[in-house]
Write an enzyme that holds these catalytic residues in place. Structure first.
Site, short mmCIF file in Angstrom:
data_model
loop_
_atom_site.label_atom_id
_atom_site.label_comp_id
_atom_site.label_asym_id
_atom_site.label_seq_id
_atom_site.Cartn_x
_atom_site.Cartn_y
_atom_site.Cartn_z
N LYS A 82 69.95 43.08 48.78
CA LYS A 82 71.51 42.12 49.01
C LYS A 82 72.67 43.26 49.43
O LYS A 82 72.95 44.26 48.44
CB LYS A 82 71.59 41.55 47.81
CG LYS A 82 72.46 40.20 48.02
CD LYS A 82 72.42 39.44 46.87
CE LYS A 82 73.07 38.04 46.87
NZ LYS A 82 73.54 37.38 45.59
C1 E4P Z 1 73.98 33.98 45.47
O1 E4P Z 1 73.31 34.91 46.41
C2 E4P Z 1 75.33 34.35 45.05
O2 E4P Z 1 75.73 35.52 44.50
C3 E4P Z 1 75.69 32.98 44.25
O3 E4P Z 1 75.39 31.97 44.77
C4 E4P Z 1 77.22 33.11 43.96
O4 E4P Z 1 77.53 31.74 43.62
P1 E4P Z 1 79.14 31.46 42.70
O5 E4P Z 1 79.78 31.30 43.72
O6 E4P Z 1 78.62 30.39 41.79
O7 E4P Z 1 79.19 32.81 41.97
#
Ligand code: E4P
Length: 214
Positions: A82
């Site tokens: 990522k």
């Molecule tokens: C997933 O890959 C993201 O990091 C995550 O969905 C972020 O979610 P949040 O905005 O609730 O922290």
């Protein structure tokens, strides 16, 4: 649409994977910090449960991102690196795509960002819809715009709807044809529930008891 669990908690992955509906997991540094466990061990345990686990680089410069991402990718073939949506990140995504390392571009908040990540060779992009809702925008409209662009272009990049907050986000993402949706544990647990299912089952079972007693 593939369903991912948004968590760094291995027990939660085990529980939802046992339902037979889980296609992957997304983690991020905040989720990992919340659990406080060893990152490599967590990712390895998850890779044994699902075929796709996003592990986020914390480096911000190209060379360091590449080094960190290559290390993550060496842990298990299910790891997806990522990478944040920055210009250094785009360079790293391009590098990884040329070395057959899968990537998930995170922190996508606009259509131009989505297009750039796809052109750089991202395997998937993560537009964050809940965080847009949080600042008074309509996050799901970003997904509608991205899917419209995807219809007219030959991008292979999968659109992974992230930062979901409630079941309606998941339904809307599916209606728009998004490829993947990542869902927090608390929201995932709400998906199988319906009060009429509970009431109906209770009635079936109590009626059955009446005849089996005789
Ligand atoms: C997933 O890959 C993201 O990091 C995550 O969905 C972020 O979610 P949040 O905005 O609730 O922290």
């Amino acid at each position: 649409m593939k369903l991912f669990l948004d968590t760094a908690n291995v027990e939660q992955v085990k529980e939802i994977a046992a339902w037979g509906v889980l296609d992957g997991v997304t983690t991020n540094p905040s989720l990992v910090a919340k659990e406080g466990n060893d990152f490599e061990k967590t990712v390895m345990a998850m890779c044994k449960l699902v075929p796709c686990v996003s592990a986020q680089v914390t480096a911000t410069q190209f060379d360091d991102m590449v080094m960190q991402g290559k290390e993550y990718a060496s842990w298990h073939k299910h790891v997806v690196v990522k990478v944040p949506m920055t210009t250094e990140g785009l360079k790293a995504i391009h590098h990884f795509s040329q070395h057959n390392i899968k990537t998930n571009t995170t922190l996508v908040f606009s259509v131009p960002q989505a297009i750039l990540a796809a052109k750089a060779g991202a395997t998937m992009i993560s537009p964050f819809i809940g965080r847009l809702d949080d600042i008074g925008e309509k996050g799901i409209l970003l997904i509608a715009d991205i899917m419209e662009v995807w219809k007219h272009n030959a991008f292979k990049t999968e659109v992974l709807v992230a930062s979901t907050r409630h079941p309606e986000h998941i339904v809307d993402a599916a209606k728009l044809g998004a490829h993947i949706c990542t869902i927090p544990y608390e929201v995932f647990k709400k998906l199988p529930m319906h009060p009429l299912t509970d009431a109906g089952l209770e009635k079936f079972l109590s009626d059955w008891k009446k005849i089996t007693k005789n």
